[in-house]
Enzyme design. Structure first.
Site, PDB file in Angstrom:
ATOM      1  CE  LYS A   1      -1.791   2.850   2.967  1.00  9.25           C
ATOM      2  NZ  LYS A   1      -1.947   4.145   2.281  1.00  9.25           N
TER       3      LYS A   1
ATOM      4  N   GLY B   1       7.226   4.513   8.041  1.00  8.80           N
ATOM      5  CA  GLY B   1       6.351   5.657   8.287  1.00  8.80           C
ATOM      6  C   GLY B   1       6.651   6.253   9.645  1.00  8.80           C
ATOM      7  CB  SER B   2       4.761   8.647  11.672  1.00  7.89           C
ATOM      8  OG  SER B   2       3.542   7.937  11.749  1.00  7.89           O
ATOM      9  CB  THR B   3       7.735   7.093  15.890  1.00  4.04           C
ATOM     10  OG1 THR B   3       9.037   7.099  15.287  1.00  4.04           O
ATOM     11  CG2 THR B   3       7.807   6.397  17.237  1.00  4.04           C
TER      12      THR B   3
ATOM     13  CD  GLU C   1      13.937   0.531   8.159  1.00  7.64           C
ATOM     14  OE1 GLU C   1      14.430   1.510   8.756  1.00  7.64           O
ATOM     15  OE2 GLU C   1      14.565  -0.499   7.902  1.00  7.64           O
TER      16      GLU C   1
ATOM     17  CB  CYS D   1      13.256   8.806   7.908  1.00  2.00           C
ATOM     18  SG  CYS D   1      14.174   7.895   6.661  1.00  2.00           S
TER      19      CYS D   1
ATOM     20  CD  GLU E   1      10.405  12.374  11.538  1.00  2.00           C
ATOM     21  OE1 GLU E   1       9.291  11.888  11.836  1.00  2.00           O
ATOM     22  OE2 GLU E   1      11.242  11.784  10.845  1.00  2.00           O
TER      23      GLU E   1
HETATM   24  P1  NAP Z   1       2.604   7.756   8.325  1.00  2.00           P
HETATM   25  O1  NAP Z   1       1.578   8.769   8.540  1.00  2.00           O
HETATM   26  O2  NAP Z   1       3.002   6.883   9.459  1.00  2.00           O
HETATM   27  O3  NAP Z   1       2.113   6.866   7.098  1.00  2.00           O
HETATM   28  C1  NAP Z   1       2.886   5.838   6.538  1.00  2.00           C
HETATM   29  C2  NAP Z   1       1.984   4.886   5.794  1.00  2.00           C
HETATM   30  O4  NAP Z   1       1.135   4.204   6.731  1.00  2.00           O
HETATM   31  C3  NAP Z   1       1.056   5.550   4.797  1.00  2.00           C
HETATM   32  O5  NAP Z   1       0.885   4.702   3.686  1.00  2.00           O
HETATM   33  C4  NAP Z   1      -0.227   5.679   5.608  1.00  2.00           C
HETATM   34  O6  NAP Z   1      -1.365   5.823   4.807  1.00  2.00           O
HETATM   35  C5  NAP Z   1      -0.225   4.366   6.364  1.00  2.00           C
HETATM   36  N1  NAP Z   1      -1.008   4.342   7.579  1.00  2.00           N
HETATM   37  C6  NAP Z   1      -1.532   5.378   8.292  1.00  2.00           C
HETATM   38  N2  NAP Z   1      -2.168   4.910   9.394  1.00  2.00           N
HETATM   39  C7  NAP Z   1      -2.037   3.558   9.379  1.00  2.00           C
HETATM   40  C8  NAP Z   1      -2.453   2.507  10.259  1.00  2.00           C
HETATM   41  N3  NAP Z   1      -3.124   2.758  11.383  1.00  2.00           N
HETATM   42  N4  NAP Z   1      -2.139   1.225   9.940  1.00  2.00           N
HETATM   43  C9  NAP Z   1      -1.428   0.941   8.826  1.00  2.00           C
HETATM   44  N5  NAP Z   1      -1.022   1.896   7.958  1.00  2.00           N
HETATM   45  C10 NAP Z   1      -1.301   3.188   8.227  1.00  2.00           C
HETATM   46  O7  NAP Z   1       3.966   8.397   7.799  1.00  2.00           O
HETATM   47  P2  NAP Z   1       4.124   9.440   6.616  1.00  2.00           P
HETATM   48  O8  NAP Z   1       3.664  10.760   7.111  1.00  2.00           O
HETATM   49  O9  NAP Z   1       3.568   8.887   5.364  1.00  2.00           O
HETATM   50  O10 NAP Z   1       5.715   9.441   6.436  1.00  2.00           O
HETATM   51  C11 NAP Z   1       6.566  10.208   7.187  1.00  2.00           C
HETATM   52  C12 NAP Z   1       7.209   9.382   8.291  1.00  2.00           C
HETATM   53  O11 NAP Z   1       7.906   8.273   7.735  1.00  2.00           O
HETATM   54  C13 NAP Z   1       8.265  10.180   9.035  1.00  2.00           C
HETATM   55  O12 NAP Z   1       8.109   9.978  10.410  1.00  2.00           O
HETATM   56  C14 NAP Z   1       9.571   9.573   8.540  1.00  2.00           C
HETATM   57  O13 NAP Z   1      10.634   9.713   9.435  1.00  2.00           O
HETATM   58  C15 NAP Z   1       9.203   8.150   8.322  1.00  2.00           C
HETATM   59  N6  NAP Z   1      10.125   7.490   7.387  1.00  2.00           N
HETATM   60  C16 NAP Z   1      11.027   6.573   7.885  1.00  2.00           C
HETATM   61  C17 NAP Z   1      11.935   5.964   7.038  1.00  2.00           C
HETATM   62  C18 NAP Z   1      12.922   4.963   7.575  1.00  2.00           C
HETATM   63  O14 NAP Z   1      13.503   4.235   6.779  1.00  2.00           O
HETATM   64  N7  NAP Z   1      13.163   4.899   8.889  1.00  2.00           N
HETATM   65  C19 NAP Z   1      11.936   6.264   5.680  1.00  2.00           C
HETATM   66  C20 NAP Z   1      11.015   7.205   5.198  1.00  2.00           C
HETATM   67  C21 NAP Z   1      10.108   7.803   6.073  1.00  2.00           C
HETATM   68  P3  NAP Z   1      -1.822   7.316   4.370  1.00  2.00           P
HETATM   69  O15 NAP Z   1      -0.745   7.882   3.530  1.00  2.00           O
HETATM   70  O16 NAP Z   1      -3.009   7.085   3.571  1.00  2.00           O
HETATM   71  O17 NAP Z   1      -2.039   8.052   5.626  1.00  2.00           O
END
Ligand code: NAP
Ligand code: MG
Length: 489
Positions: A193, A245-247, A267, A301, A398
């Site tokens: 997804k 995604g986010s923590t 991650e 990230c 962050e």
């Molecule tokens: P996010 O809000 O956590 O979303 C990540 C993904 O999860 C999206 O596809 C989101 O869908 C989906 N999602 C949301 N709620 C969910 C749930 N309850 N269960 C399962 N999936 C769910 O993060 P983001 O804002 O897209 O990305 C930014 C974050 O990613 C930052 O914190 C960044 O540091 C982190 N990141 C980490 C790495 C690493 O390798 N450590 C790399 C890149 C990014 P929607 O988009 O539809 O909300």
């Protein structure tokens, strides 16, 4: 076919846009077929640089995710898990080559849907995506030799099964490659997804996968918002979950897999310290700082978002940095000269603004260059936050935008202490002329990745991942194959 040039407020370079055909509507890619969501629901994906609607994308429900998992299971039990590693490798090589052939198309689409500068998607993201598929293609027929002890006493390396993968919006295609390539190389099938705001390149990747002749059901792409992600992660027939995604969402996912036999990798977020010692090559360090925080609008990230600079050179570094920031161009992501593109969504822009406001309220000083910023679209200027204390919200949280906090330190030990005083542990950087200082810092800062005299350098052979609340597990390199295999079964 969607004529995105008409009505576009910018005049994108014709040679870089004429090659992208954005469809009016995209379905889900399930079992090798393009299908509508069962409830016919769709959502719009926009270009964050001008708010223009690019396309409509299917919104997958629980029933759609179930169909995708069933297709993935069927493909796993059928052809895919029984073909040789060498055969699987051929598909991955084919995907990598097609990605290279269609790289301009991918780069333009990535920049239009997500907002990142074309120079970055063209020169960094897409080449790295192809490199990732090439790298894991090379492992596909060598799995029996990849793991210490494998093959001894009849121990076999086997795929884990159906993998549910959920990715963020900051590196849409790269995150898809990081997830899909190792999963396929080791014989798994996938339901992926993409993020809600950046589905288009994952869907174009599905077309490439189709073009490469990958058997139906091996890769399934289900688009949608957070709920679709929840259905993927929560599906009882998914054997492994891979999330970036986010923590905050990572913690929910961890709870949802607790008590199941699913394996998982997470991650998550970061708040990296970028440390400048007084013996560093200052001009190069300034370039490193700029790349560390302004690459991809700071939606990274592992961004070097906390600058720690040794007291003796602090004024000099800040002055040079400010001078350099005056030259940065903020604007149209499709312009080759753009340094900082569009912020990915209105929500993210609001979050950045609100955190910068908090910095002022808490007593820090905000500095921005005189750079012009387009009034239309989601844009934010490169920003420094001076006079920061360790307890300030902007030092701890962050921001995920082009905003750099600045603190000073006197000794190496103080730098280590400040660097580690965070919930995160993903990455960090150090600039110094002395190997001993570099090793003292890289050994003692608790981060999965530490760069020395460079920043944001990526390679598919190098493992990536964090400590503490930055996640669990590694992606990339041989380490990135471990979560996708099991032994002795
Ligand atoms: P996010 O809000 O956590 O979303 C990540 C993904 O999860 C999206 O596809 C989101 O869908 C989906 N999602 C949301 N709620 C969910 C749930 N309850 N269960 C399962 N999936 C769910 O993060 P983001 O804002 O897209 O990305 C930014 C974050 O990613 C930052 O914190 C960044 O540091 C982190 N990141 C980490 C790495 C690493 O390798 N450590 C790399 C890149 C990014 P929607 O988009 O539809 O909300
Ligand atoms: Mg978009």
């Amino acid at each position: 076919m969607y004529d995105f040039i008409n009505g576009n407020e910018y005049a994108p370079a014709p040679e870089s846009t004429a090659i992208v055909n954005i469809k009016k509507k995209y379905g889900l890619y399930i079992g090798g077929k393009w299908v509508d969501a069962q409830g016919k629901k769709t959502f719009e994906t926009i270009n964050p640089a001008n708010q223009q609607v690019l396309s409509k994308v299917a919104d997958a429900s629980k029933a759609d995710v179930d169909a995708a998992v069933k297709a993935a299971r069927k493909a796993f039990e059928g052809e895919w898990s029984s073909i040789s590693g060498a055969e699987r490798g051929k598909y991955l090589y084919r995907i990598a080559r097609i990605l290279q052939e269609r790289s301009r198309e991918f780069a333009v689409l990535e920049s239009m849907d997500g907002g990142k500068p074309i120079r970055e998607s063209r020169d960094i993201d897409i080449p790295l995506v192809a490199a990732h598929f090439f790298y894991y293609a090379g492992w596909a027929d060598k799995l029996d030799f990849a793991f210490p002890g494998a093959g001894i006493g009849g121990q076999k390396v086997k795929p884990v099964g159906v993998v549910g993968q959920v990715i963020p919006w900051n590196f849409p295609l790269m995150m898809a490659a990081w997830k899909i390539a190792p999963a396929l190389a080791s014989g798994n099938t996938v339901v992926l997804k993409p993020a809600e705001t950046t589905s288009l390149t994952a869907l174009l990747l599905a077309e490439v996968i189709e073009e490469a002749g990958v058997p139906a059901g091996v890769v399934n792409i289900v688009t949608g918002a957070g709920d679709t992600g929840k259905f993927v992660v929560g599906h009882p027939d998914v054997n492994k979950v891979a999330f970036t995604g986010s923590t905050c969402v990572g913690k929910h996912i961890l709870k949802s897999v607790a008590g199941t036999d699913k394996s998982y990798t997470l991650e998550l977020g970061g708040k990296a310290a970028h440390i400048i010692m007084d013996d560093a090559a200052i001009d190069q360090a300034v370039e490193g700082i700029v790349n560390g925080i302004f690459f991809n609008q700071g939606h990274v990230c592992c961004a070097g978002s906390r600058l720690l600079v040794q007291e003796g050179v602090a004024d000099k570094v800040v002055k040079k940095l400010q001078k350099r920031m005056e030259t940065l161009i903020v604007g149209n992501p499709l312009d080759k000269n753009t340094d900082i593109g569009a912020i990915n969504s209105k929500e993210q822009l609001a979050k950045i603004k609100s955190l910068v406001k908090t910095a002022t309220k808490e007593g820090a000083t905000v500095w921005q260059p005189g750079t012009s910023v387009p009034r239309k679209g989601n844009f934010y200027p490169p920003t420094l936050i001076l006079d920061c204390a360790q307890s300030h919200t902007v030092v701890q949280e962050e921001i995920f935008g082009p905003v750099l906090t600045i603190q000073t330190f006197r000794t190496v030990n103080e730098a280590v202490e400040k660097a580690n005083n965070t919930q995160y542990g993903l990455s960090g950087g150090v600039w110094s002329d002395k190997g001993a200082k570099v090793f003292k810092l890289t050994d003692n800062v608790k981060a999965g990745i530490m760069w020395a005299n460079t920043y944001n350098a990526f390679d598919p052979a190098s493992p990536f991942g964090g400590f503490k609340e930055s996640g669990i597990g590694r992606e990339g390199g041989l380490h990135g194959l471990y979560p996708y295999v099991k032994f002795n079964a």
